[in-house]
Write an enzyme that holds these catalytic residues in place. Sequence first.
Site, PDB file in Angstrom:
ATOM      1  N   PHE A   1      44.687  35.817  94.899  1.00  0.00           N
ATOM      2  CA  PHE A   1      45.652  36.898  94.683  1.00  0.00           C
ATOM      3  C   PHE A   1      46.901  36.330  93.998  1.00  0.00           C
ATOM      4  O   PHE A   1      48.008  36.486  94.469  1.00  0.00           O
ATOM      5  CB  PHE A   1      45.974  37.532  96.040  1.00  0.00           C
ATOM      6  CG  PHE A   1      46.648  38.881  95.949  1.00  0.00           C
ATOM      7  CD1 PHE A   1      46.163  39.869  95.107  1.00  0.00           C
ATOM      8  CD2 PHE A   1      47.772  39.157  96.718  1.00  0.00           C
ATOM      9  CE1 PHE A   1      46.782  41.108  95.035  1.00  0.00           C
ATOM     10  CE2 PHE A   1      48.402  40.392  96.657  1.00  0.00           C
ATOM     11  CZ  PHE A   1      47.900  41.369  95.801  1.00  0.00           C
TER      12      PHE A   1
ATOM     13  N   LYS B   1      36.572  29.006  85.709  1.00  0.00           N
ATOM     14  CA  LYS B   1      35.630  28.235  84.871  1.00  0.00           C
ATOM     15  C   LYS B   1      34.935  27.099  85.623  1.00  0.00           C
ATOM     16  O   LYS B   1      33.800  26.746  85.322  1.00  0.00           O
ATOM     17  CB  LYS B   1      36.387  27.591  83.689  1.00  0.00           C
ATOM     18  CG  LYS B   1      36.932  28.550  82.684  1.00  0.00           C
ATOM     19  CD  LYS B   1      38.052  27.926  81.872  1.00  0.00           C
ATOM     20  CE  LYS B   1      39.334  27.901  82.604  1.00  0.00           C
ATOM     21  NZ  LYS B   1      40.286  28.909  82.518  1.00  0.00           N
TER      22      LYS B   1
ATOM     23  N   VAL C   1      36.206  32.594  79.209  1.00  0.00           N
ATOM     24  CA  VAL C   1      36.454  32.074  77.857  1.00  0.00           C
ATOM     25  C   VAL C   1      37.258  33.091  77.060  1.00  0.00           C
ATOM     26  O   VAL C   1      36.830  34.232  76.868  1.00  0.00           O
ATOM     27  CB  VAL C   1      35.122  31.772  77.117  1.00  0.00           C
ATOM     28  CG1 VAL C   1      35.403  31.078  75.786  1.00  0.00           C
ATOM     29  CG2 VAL C   1      34.203  30.911  77.971  1.00  0.00           C
TER      30      VAL C   1
ATOM     31  N   GLY D   1      56.860  29.240  79.660  1.00  0.00           N
ATOM     32  CA  GLY D   1      55.757  29.719  80.491  1.00  0.00           C
ATOM     33  C   GLY D   1      54.373  29.607  79.844  1.00  0.00           C
ATOM     34  O   GLY D   1      53.406  30.198  80.334  1.00  0.00           O
TER      35      GLY D   1
ATOM     36  N   GLU E   1      51.645  24.609  82.124  1.00  0.00           N
ATOM     37  CA  GLU E   1      51.858  24.355  83.556  1.00  0.00           C
ATOM     38  C   GLU E   1      52.775  23.134  83.727  1.00  0.00           C
ATOM     39  O   GLU E   1      52.898  22.313  82.817  1.00  0.00           O
ATOM     40  CB  GLU E   1      50.513  24.013  84.219  1.00  0.00           C
ATOM     41  CG  GLU E   1      49.464  25.087  84.121  1.00  0.00           C
ATOM     42  CD  GLU E   1      49.732  26.271  85.035  1.00  0.00           C
ATOM     43  OE1 GLU E   1      50.473  26.104  86.021  1.00  0.00           O
ATOM     44  OE2 GLU E   1      49.219  27.358  84.736  1.00  0.00           O
TER      45      GLU E   1
ATOM     46  N   LYS F   1      35.269  25.642  78.769  1.00  0.00           N
ATOM     47  CA  LYS F   1      34.903  26.879  78.065  1.00  0.00           C
ATOM     48  C   LYS F   1      33.741  26.625  77.106  1.00  0.00           C
ATOM     49  O   LYS F   1      32.829  27.449  76.984  1.00  0.00           O
ATOM     50  CB  LYS F   1      36.121  27.415  77.308  1.00  0.00           C
ATOM     51  CG  LYS F   1      37.214  27.923  78.239  1.00  0.00           C
ATOM     52  CD  LYS F   1      38.516  28.134  77.514  1.00  0.00           C
ATOM     53  CE  LYS F   1      39.581  28.698  78.438  1.00  0.00           C
ATOM     54  NZ  LYS F   1      40.922  28.621  77.881  1.00  0.00           N
TER      55      LYS F   1
ATOM     56  N   GLY G   1      46.618  35.182  80.223  1.00  0.00           N
ATOM     57  CA  GLY G   1      47.532  36.230  80.705  1.00  0.00           C
ATOM     58  C   GLY G   1      46.860  37.085  81.760  1.00  0.00           C
ATOM     59  O   GLY G   1      45.648  37.321  81.708  1.00  0.00           O
TER      60      GLY G   1
END
Length: 364
Positions: free
Chosen positions: A18, A137, A164, A219, A222, A237, A335
């Site tokens: 979540f 993934k 992907v 943003g 990471e 991927k 996103g």
Amino acid sequence: MITIDVKGKVVKVAVSGFGTVGRAFIRLLIDVGFNTVKRCTGAEISIVGIVDSRGAVIKESGFTYSELSEILKLSRSAVSTYPTYGKPGATTLDVIDVTQPDVVIEITPANYVTGEPGLRHIEAALSRGIHVVTSNKAPLALRFRYLINLAKKHGALLRYSATVMAGTPVLDLLGHTLWVQGIKLIKGILNGTTNYILTSMFVERRSFEEALKVAQERGFAEADPSLDVDGWDPAAKLVILVNTLLGTDYRVHDVERISLREVSKLDVEELKSKGKVVKYLASAALEKSGVKELCVKPTVVSCDDPLASVDWEYNAVLIETGIGNRVFLKGIGAGGLPTASTILSDLVQVLLGNWYPCLGGDDE
Ligand SMILES: NC(=O)c1ccc[n+]([C@@H]2O[C@H](COP(=O)([O-])OP(=O)(O)OC[C@H]3O[C@@H](n4cnc5c(N)ncnc54)[C@H](OP(=O)(O)O)[C@@H]3O)[C@@H](O)[C@H]2O)c1
């Protein structure tokens, strides 16, 4: 073949994870998703559990729209503080056992060492004949054939289109239609963070370190950027695409990876002066005898290559098929909302009984 009859029925869905994607998915369900699923499949979706790293909310009869809206207001890692239905310490496996869902949406973080916690969640669901939709993934990049075979053995569907390019449907394109033409080459920018860094080095003349810092501030990267800049994310991927097309069992560690850290400001400047650009490409060359090349590396691209003009956080892929077709697909590769939209689309496909046809339909 899997035939699912959900028309007029209530379909119980459990959401494992979540965070950015999980919250966007619940928001999307409230906004349009519940209606979309009903219109496309005739089924009523009922969210019976939502899990984060500290616990869960569980309601066997399904949460109402207003309860879901309240749950969305809770801060991170706090889902189990919700009154009455909050269960501190409850795990995804507990939610599966208690609610017996029809579908599990698996959206926990990717771990390329163990595949956990996603691997055990997917395994638990499929082995009980519960369908799974995931954007995670790692389990697929480590145990692809095992999970596909597990799904087939138990008559469950496993869909992973969001793994992907998130909101840009390359897996659906390849797995549903283009595979029939025979795929010769897949070459793409499959990671938005590294493309953002390279574009910043090229356009804003920054060093790798400066560009990474800007990407983090805005943003797009990471705090620990290694999964992106060392190529794990695009490598995962790539193996998911190749395994889906060929039914193989490549793992993320089989991909030759060269880190983006190897690219210097000088390299970028020198190439720019020659009318060329460097892109962080994931490539797979496929032949009848097998896979000839499987790599992720900084690659010099000439300006007339369609991938040369894919900048900033965008993703793109160029696919060459056995009948001489060259297909180019560009779009958003990350996103919350784009990823959640693809998960919703996969959920509809699951309820319609649709597997990726190129994976075959026979039980193994
Ligand atoms: N974000 C994207 O743009 C994007 C795009 C495509 C694919 N993906 C993939 O989608 C997945 C989710 O991404 P995200 O951005 O939503 O990640 P995220 O923001 O880090 O959220 C992950 C969620 O999983 C929960 N979680 C961690 N361990 C758990 C466990 N053992 N059991 C149940 N829940 C657990 C976390 O709990 P807490 O809230 O308590 O930390 C958090 O709610 C990842 O695998 C990611 O690679 C993401």
